[in-house]
Scaffold this motif. Structure first.
Motif, PDB file in Angstrom:
ATOM      1  N   GLY A 184       0.089 -66.326  48.924  1.00 29.54           N
ATOM      2  CA  GLY A 184       0.296 -67.342  49.948  1.00 29.54           C
ATOM      3  C   GLY A 184      -0.998 -67.722  50.634  1.00 29.54           C
ATOM      4  O   GLY A 184      -1.262 -68.908  50.895  1.00 29.54           O
ATOM      5  N   TYR A 185      -1.816 -66.728  50.919  1.00 27.57           N
ATOM      6  CA  TYR A 185      -3.116 -66.980  51.550  1.00 27.57           C
ATOM      7  C   TYR A 185      -4.006 -67.824  50.638  1.00 27.57           C
ATOM      8  O   TYR A 185      -4.644 -68.786  51.079  1.00 27.57           O
ATOM      9  CB  TYR A 185      -3.769 -65.631  51.864  1.00 27.57           C
ATOM     10  CG  TYR A 185      -5.039 -65.696  52.678  1.00 27.57           C
ATOM     11  CD1 TYR A 185      -4.991 -65.778  54.059  1.00 27.57           C
ATOM     12  CD2 TYR A 185      -6.283 -65.646  52.061  1.00 27.57           C
ATOM     13  CE1 TYR A 185      -6.159 -65.813  54.818  1.00 27.57           C
ATOM     14  CE2 TYR A 185      -7.452 -65.686  52.797  1.00 27.57           C
ATOM     15  CZ  TYR A 185      -7.383 -65.768  54.185  1.00 27.57           C
ATOM     16  OH  TYR A 185      -8.534 -65.808  54.922  1.00 27.57           O
ATOM     17  N   HIS A 186      -4.030 -67.486  49.362  1.00 27.01           N
ATOM     18  CA  HIS A 186      -4.796 -68.252  48.379  1.00 27.01           C
ATOM     19  C   HIS A 186      -4.321 -69.706  48.348  1.00 27.01           C
ATOM     20  O   HIS A 186      -5.133 -70.637  48.266  1.00 27.01           O
ATOM     21  CB  HIS A 186      -4.622 -67.608  47.003  1.00 27.01           C
ATOM     22  CG  HIS A 186      -5.335 -68.276  45.876  1.00 27.01           C
ATOM     23  ND1 HIS A 186      -6.701 -68.387  45.810  1.00 27.01           N
ATOM     24  CD2 HIS A 186      -4.854 -68.854  44.734  1.00 27.01           C
ATOM     25  CE1 HIS A 186      -7.045 -69.011  44.689  1.00 27.01           C
ATOM     26  NE2 HIS A 186      -5.941 -69.311  44.020  1.00 27.01           N
ATOM     27  N   GLY A 187      -3.001 -69.901  48.432  1.00 25.41           N
ATOM     28  CA  GLY A 187      -2.460 -71.256  48.436  1.00 25.41           C
ATOM     29  C   GLY A 187      -2.999 -72.090  49.581  1.00 25.41           C
ATOM     30  O   GLY A 187      -3.395 -73.249  49.392  1.00 25.41           O
ATOM     31  N   VAL A 188      -3.042 -71.512  50.777  1.00 25.90           N
ATOM     32  CA  VAL A 188      -3.503 -72.304  51.920  1.00 25.90           C
ATOM     33  C   VAL A 188      -5.025 -72.400  51.975  1.00 25.90           C
ATOM     34  O   VAL A 188      -5.575 -73.425  52.408  1.00 25.90           O
ATOM     35  CB  VAL A 188      -2.915 -71.780  53.258  1.00 25.90           C
ATOM     36  CG1 VAL A 188      -1.415 -71.972  53.286  1.00 25.90           C
ATOM     37  CG2 VAL A 188      -3.274 -70.334  53.523  1.00 25.90           C
ATOM     38  N   ALA A 212       2.878 -69.788  54.923  1.00 24.88           N
ATOM     39  CA  ALA A 212       3.008 -70.288  56.295  1.00 24.88           C
ATOM     40  C   ALA A 212       2.387 -69.315  57.298  1.00 24.88           C
ATOM     41  O   ALA A 212       1.656 -69.720  58.208  1.00 24.88           O
ATOM     42  CB  ALA A 212       4.485 -70.515  56.620  1.00 24.88           C
ATOM     43  N   ALA A 213       2.679 -68.025  57.129  1.00 24.53           N
ATOM     44  CA  ALA A 213       2.078 -67.023  58.018  1.00 24.53           C
ATOM     45  C   ALA A 213       0.558 -67.019  57.880  1.00 24.53           C
ATOM     46  O   ALA A 213      -0.169 -66.858  58.867  1.00 24.53           O
ATOM     47  CB  ALA A 213       2.653 -65.640  57.701  1.00 24.53           C
ATOM     48  N   ASP A 362      -2.906 -55.527  63.390  1.00 26.33           N
ATOM     49  CA  ASP A 362      -1.810 -56.294  64.013  1.00 26.33           C
ATOM     50  C   ASP A 362      -2.123 -57.768  64.220  1.00 26.33           C
ATOM     51  O   ASP A 362      -1.660 -58.387  65.183  1.00 26.33           O
ATOM     52  CB  ASP A 362      -1.411 -55.651  65.355  1.00 26.33           C
ATOM     53  CG  ASP A 362      -0.899 -54.228  65.176  1.00 26.33           C
ATOM     54  OD1 ASP A 362      -0.122 -53.986  64.234  1.00 26.33           O
ATOM     55  OD2 ASP A 362      -1.282 -53.348  65.974  1.00 26.33           O
ATOM     56  N   LYS A 363      -2.874 -58.351  63.286  1.00 24.88           N
ATOM     57  CA  LYS A 363      -3.141 -59.789  63.351  1.00 24.88           C
ATOM     58  C   LYS A 363      -2.101 -60.602  62.595  1.00 24.88           C
ATOM     59  O   LYS A 363      -2.041 -61.824  62.750  1.00 24.88           O
ATOM     60  CB  LYS A 363      -4.538 -60.092  62.791  1.00 24.88           C
ATOM     61  CG  LYS A 363      -5.670 -59.410  63.538  1.00 24.88           C
ATOM     62  CD  LYS A 363      -5.677 -59.792  65.013  1.00 24.88           C
ATOM     63  CE  LYS A 363      -6.827 -59.127  65.748  1.00 24.88           C
ATOM     64  NZ  LYS A 363      -6.791 -59.409  67.200  1.00 24.88           N
ATOM     65  N   ILE A 364      -1.304 -59.945  61.783  1.00 23.62           N
ATOM     66  CA  ILE A 364      -0.245 -60.622  61.042  1.00 23.62           C
ATOM     67  C   ILE A 364       0.895 -59.634  60.817  1.00 23.62           C
ATOM     68  O   ILE A 364       0.657 -58.458  60.523  1.00 23.62           O
ATOM     69  CB  ILE A 364      -0.768 -61.191  59.702  1.00 23.62           C
ATOM     70  CG1 ILE A 364       0.288 -62.047  59.014  1.00 23.62           C
ATOM     71  CG2 ILE A 364      -1.298 -60.093  58.798  1.00 23.62           C
ATOM     72  CD1 ILE A 364      -0.248 -62.843  57.829  1.00 23.62           C
ATOM     73  N   GLN A 365       2.120 -60.096  60.993  1.00 24.78           N
ATOM     74  CA  GLN A 365       3.317 -59.273  60.763  1.00 24.78           C
ATOM     75  C   GLN A 365       4.073 -59.891  59.581  1.00 24.78           C
ATOM     76  O   GLN A 365       5.077 -60.570  59.745  1.00 24.78           O
ATOM     77  CB  GLN A 365       4.201 -59.220  62.015  1.00 24.78           C
ATOM     78  CG  GLN A 365       3.647 -58.357  63.146  1.00 24.78           C
ATOM     79  CD  GLN A 365       2.506 -59.021  63.904  1.00 24.78           C
ATOM     80  OE1 GLN A 365       2.590 -60.198  64.261  1.00 24.78           O
ATOM     81  NE2 GLN A 365       1.445 -58.267  64.166  1.00 24.78           N
ATOM     82  N   ILE A 366       3.552 -59.633  58.387  1.00 20.11           N
ATOM     83  CA  ILE A 366       4.057 -60.334  57.220  1.00 20.11           C
ATOM     84  C   ILE A 366       5.455 -59.863  56.809  1.00 20.11           C
ATOM     85  O   ILE A 366       6.275 -60.667  56.351  1.00 20.11           O
ATOM     86  CB  ILE A 366       3.057 -60.220  56.038  1.00 20.11           C
ATOM     87  CG1 ILE A 366       3.508 -61.077  54.858  1.00 20.11           C
ATOM     88  CG2 ILE A 366       2.827 -58.774  55.655  1.00 20.11           C
ATOM     89  CD1 ILE A 366       3.593 -62.555  55.136  1.00 20.11           C
ATOM     90  N   ALA A 367       5.771 -58.590  56.993  1.00 20.16           N
ATOM     91  CA  ALA A 367       7.114 -58.120  56.630  1.00 20.16           C
ATOM     92  C   ALA A 367       8.181 -58.819  57.462  1.00 20.16           C
ATOM     93  O   ALA A 367       9.245 -59.190  56.951  1.00 20.16           O
ATOM     94  CB  ALA A 367       7.211 -56.605  56.797  1.00 20.16           C
ATOM     95  N   LYS A 368       7.898 -59.027  58.731  1.00 12.89           N
ATOM     96  CA  LYS A 368       8.837 -59.746  59.597  1.00 12.89           C
ATOM     97  C   LYS A 368       8.943 -61.199  59.180  1.00 12.89           C
ATOM     98  O   LYS A 368      10.040 -61.775  59.150  1.00 12.89           O
ATOM     99  CB  LYS A 368       8.378 -59.634  61.048  1.00 12.89           C
ATOM    100  CG  LYS A 368       9.328 -60.292  62.053  1.00 12.89           C
ATOM    101  CD  LYS A 368       8.835 -60.092  63.479  1.00 12.89           C
ATOM    102  CE  LYS A 368       9.780 -60.740  64.479  1.00 12.89           C
ATOM    103  NZ  LYS A 368       9.271 -60.570  65.879  1.00 12.89           N
ATOM    104  N   ALA A 369       7.823 -61.818  58.834  1.00 10.73           N
ATOM    105  CA  ALA A 369       7.824 -63.229  58.458  1.00 10.73           C
ATOM    106  C   ALA A 369       8.670 -63.489  57.224  1.00 10.73           C
ATOM    107  O   ALA A 369       9.374 -64.504  57.143  1.00 10.73           O
ATOM    108  CB  ALA A 369       6.396 -63.718  58.234  1.00 10.73           C
TER     109      ALA A 369
END
Length: 405
Positions: A184-188, A212-213, A362-369
């Motif tokens: 996902g990061y690569h996509g954005v 999105a995240a 804690d800059k991203i909470q990907i499991a929650k997203a």
């Protein structure tokens, strides 16, 4: 010899948990193994006891019968594990390390690997550049939806977590480092997302949600996610995204209602070759729909990141051309607007350490997203069925009980 249990493809719409061989430091003949790889020695590898192994939308394409995957192929390319054995040529990875496994297998020695293009390694797949665990036409490396799995070129491929206790505490987030978060990061990133960007992401599955995240992490001003599954759109809204329901029509008009203009700076395709039409055509498969709509709504001079999977062999495609990966793409639109395109496997190693640090701090909470949910290995068939039915859930298999609910 110890045994092993794994999730295997049993034909269109069917997976089973089977008994299989415990890994050795040599590739054996098995369904999906490239014949040129049979007998290949792996002294540079390790054997992992699997901590987490995720069900991916790419797996789902195979399970639907939309590839040439053979029956009894052991599935799974999103792997996190504990090292339990090391080969004689492994120098730096040790027994007991908790590690993330990039889904793309790479040697670290070829020209592409040295240029950080690990998604198209030249040495691990005899048929074509690029390889992955448990995936059709990807070299035949055995999949990781199993209790144990072999990982080659361990010193190169594995990302070691710095602290075992911290890793296990954040394991549901860290489990996303093998594929969907870097993808996902690569996509954005390849779409050019940065501070103040407006971005449209087609697809609210796990990769789309991870994109999105990631767009938020990169400072996007507005992140819009399009899908026709309301449950998945609600999941996108849960962490601050705007949404577009493409079952109501093409996205341009709905984007204009959000932004005041019918276009965005950056576009991401997180759908791939099983795309459906928009509006009244939403019930019909139309594999070029997402690519063409992204070209329409992305501003001139912009870029498209295309992490969504496209294949060269699709037995279930809507026409003869699509069965070979040939789609009716409006390349003239892309040319006229000077759009850039980036396709192919995400080179996970290019991003996974930085993303690991973002998780640990804690800059991203990907499991929650992505609404990650741990389930036992024996529940894999149920997880596949629910995911295929459109559940807004990222299913994480927990074959050895490391994940405590």
């Amino acid at each position: 010899m110890a045994g092993n249990r794994a999730v295997a493809y049993k034909g269109p719409g069917k997976v089973e948990v089977i008994d299989t061989d415990y890994p050795e430091f040599e590739l054996k003949d098995a369904p999906g193994i490239n014949t040129a790889n049979i007998g290949r020695k792996v002294p540079h590898g390790v054997i992992l006891r699997t901590v987490a192994t995720n069900i991916c939308g790419s797996d789902q394409h195979m399970v639907r019968g939309r590839t040439t995957a053979p029956t009894d192929l052991v599935l799974g390319h999103e792997i996190t594990g504990e090292v339990v054995e090391v080969g004689p040529d492994v120098e730096f990875i040790k027994v007991g390390d908790i590690v993330s496994v990039p889904f793309n297998i790479s040697c670290g020695r070829c020209r592409n690997c040295k240029e950080r293009k690990t998604g198209i390694c030249l040495n691990v797949n005899p048929d074509r550049p690029g390889s992955a665990y448990g995936y059709v036409d990807m070299g035949g490396w055995v999949g990781g939806q199993a209790e144990h799995v072999l990982v080659p070129y361990a010193d190169w491929n594995l990302l070691k977590f710095p602290d075992r206790d911290q890793a296990l505490e954040k394991i549901m987030d860290l489990a996303m480092l093998s594929d969907i978060l870097p993808t996902g990061y690569h996509g954005v990133v390849t779409a050019g997302v940065g501070v103040g960007s407006t971005v449209y992401i087609a697809g609210a599955g796990p990769v789309g949600l991870a994109a999105a995240a990631s767009a938020h992490l990169l400072g996007a001003a507005v992140v819009i996610v399009g899908d026709m599954n309301e449950q998945r759109l609600a999941q996108a809204r849960s962490f601050g995204c705007e949404t577009v329901d493409v079952s109501k029509g093409a996205p341009a008009e709905q984007i204009e209602q959000i932004l005041g203009v019918p276009e965005v700076d950056c576009g991401v395709d997180a759908v791939g070759f099983e795309a459906r039409g928009h509006g009244k055509d939403a019930s019909h498969e139309a594999p070029a729909t997402v690519l063409n709509s992204l070209m329409d709504i992305t501003a001139a001079g912009g870029a498209l990141g295309i992490p969504g999977l496209y294949v060269t062999g699709d037995p279930g495609a809507v026409d003869e051309a699509a069965k070979k990966g040939s789609l009716s793409i409006s390349l003239g639109t892309g040319w006229a607007k000077s759009l850039s395109f980036t396709t192919g496997q995400c080179p996970v190693m290019k991003y996974n350490r930085q993303l690991m640090m973002a998780i640990l701090h804690d800059k991203i909470q990907i499991a929650k997203a992505v609404n990650a949910k741990a389930i036992p290995l024996d529940d894999a068939p149920k997880g596949y069925a629910e995911f295929d039915a459109g559940a807004a859930t990222k299913y994480v298999l927990n074959p050895n009980g490391y994940i405590k609910n």
